[in-house]
Design a protein around this motif. Sequence first.
Motif, PDB file in Angstrom:
ATOM      1  N   ARG A 101       8.888  -6.566  -4.294  1.00 51.19           N
ATOM      2  CA  ARG A 101       9.974  -5.768  -3.696  1.00 51.19           C
ATOM      3  C   ARG A 101       9.558  -4.352  -3.324  1.00 51.19           C
ATOM      4  O   ARG A 101       9.964  -3.854  -2.263  1.00 51.19           O
ATOM      5  CB  ARG A 101      11.219  -5.783  -4.569  1.00 51.19           C
ATOM      6  N   HIS A 102       8.718  -3.701  -4.142  1.00 49.45           N
ATOM      7  CA  HIS A 102       8.362  -2.316  -3.815  1.00 49.45           C
ATOM      8  C   HIS A 102       7.524  -2.270  -2.535  1.00 49.45           C
ATOM      9  O   HIS A 102       7.778  -1.469  -1.648  1.00 49.45           O
ATOM     10  CB  HIS A 102       7.601  -1.665  -4.976  1.00 49.45           C
ATOM     11  N   SER A 103       6.525  -3.160  -2.454  1.00 44.86           N
ATOM     12  CA  SER A 103       5.693  -3.130  -1.245  1.00 44.86           C
ATOM     13  C   SER A 103       6.491  -3.555  -0.012  1.00 44.86           C
ATOM     14  O   SER A 103       6.306  -3.008   1.081  1.00 44.86           O
ATOM     15  CB  SER A 103       4.421  -3.976  -1.400  1.00 44.86           C
ATOM     16  N   ARG A 105       9.613  -2.960   0.563  1.00 44.30           N
ATOM     17  CA  ARG A 105      10.424  -1.806   0.967  1.00 44.30           C
ATOM     18  C   ARG A 105       9.558  -0.747   1.636  1.00 44.30           C
ATOM     19  O   ARG A 105       9.927  -0.181   2.655  1.00 44.30           O
ATOM     20  CB  ARG A 105      11.149  -1.222  -0.248  1.00 44.30           C
TER      21      ARG A 105
END
Length: 280
Positions: A101-103, A105
């Motif tokens: 999810r972080h990458s 986003r």
Amino acid sequence: MKLEALAPAAPPIGSPFDFRVSNADKVDELDINAARESGDWGFIHSFTTGSALDGPGVRLVAWLTGCQFRCVFCHNPDTWKLANGTPVPLERAIEVVGQYRHSLRMMKGGLTISGGEPLLQYPFLARLFPAVHDMGVHTTLETNGYFGDRLTDDDLASIDLIMLGLKAIEPGLHKRLTGMDNKPVHEFAHRLAERKHPIWIRFVVVPGWTDNMDEAGRMAEFAASLGNVQRVDVLPFHQMGRFKWEKLGMEYQMRDSQPPSRETVEQIISRFRSAGLDTV
Ligand code: SF4
């Protein structure tokens, strides 16, 4: 055999062009139907990471199995049968998206669910999309639209973008090309238009079928009339899926067809642009 016995330790990472068959063939059909109806399990051909083609930004794509269309040009006929997919528990699918999810986003991307036809696994989608959306990850559904009426308004609120694969506008042509009517597809498109829900349209230029300006013109006018189409992807037919038809021992009408010429594709792109649409 129980589905649990087949659930992989790691998600099936790969490409839709990997050939996969019979992953869940040994599971009792009743178990498969119960899993599908509850949405506790998804049947997934593969997860692709880092796709720049299947929605905005960089995408994690889940390719689901099962499709009710029989497109003569299909690149992935091994996705037609649900049991060709790997059974993945819903929690595991949510966990996989969570890991990225972080990458996703950071790269202004998100999760795309494609297929096959994902809406054949509606209960799984109806639980996966809100869970992913709640993580702040952009969500996209790529669909042929036939079962769009399965999606409630609440479901649509957790899907940021619909990529609608329009195969043909002329009803007889659509039926011959896919084996199915396009009326439900158009009804879904109009419902999305009324809600102003963002759509990208995907149109495959199929030699001898949809590579003519009459059909391209009808497609362009239909797309422009909706008013919520952000972009049209004009995709030239290719032969990357031919080996799958051969391996499955299925008759492939497009076996000797050549991809459309660059000039034809450019003419079709221009036709969409002249209708006021953004096209790539
Ligand atoms: S809708 Fe997609 S997966 Fe289904 S037959 Fe057509 S091209 Fe293949």
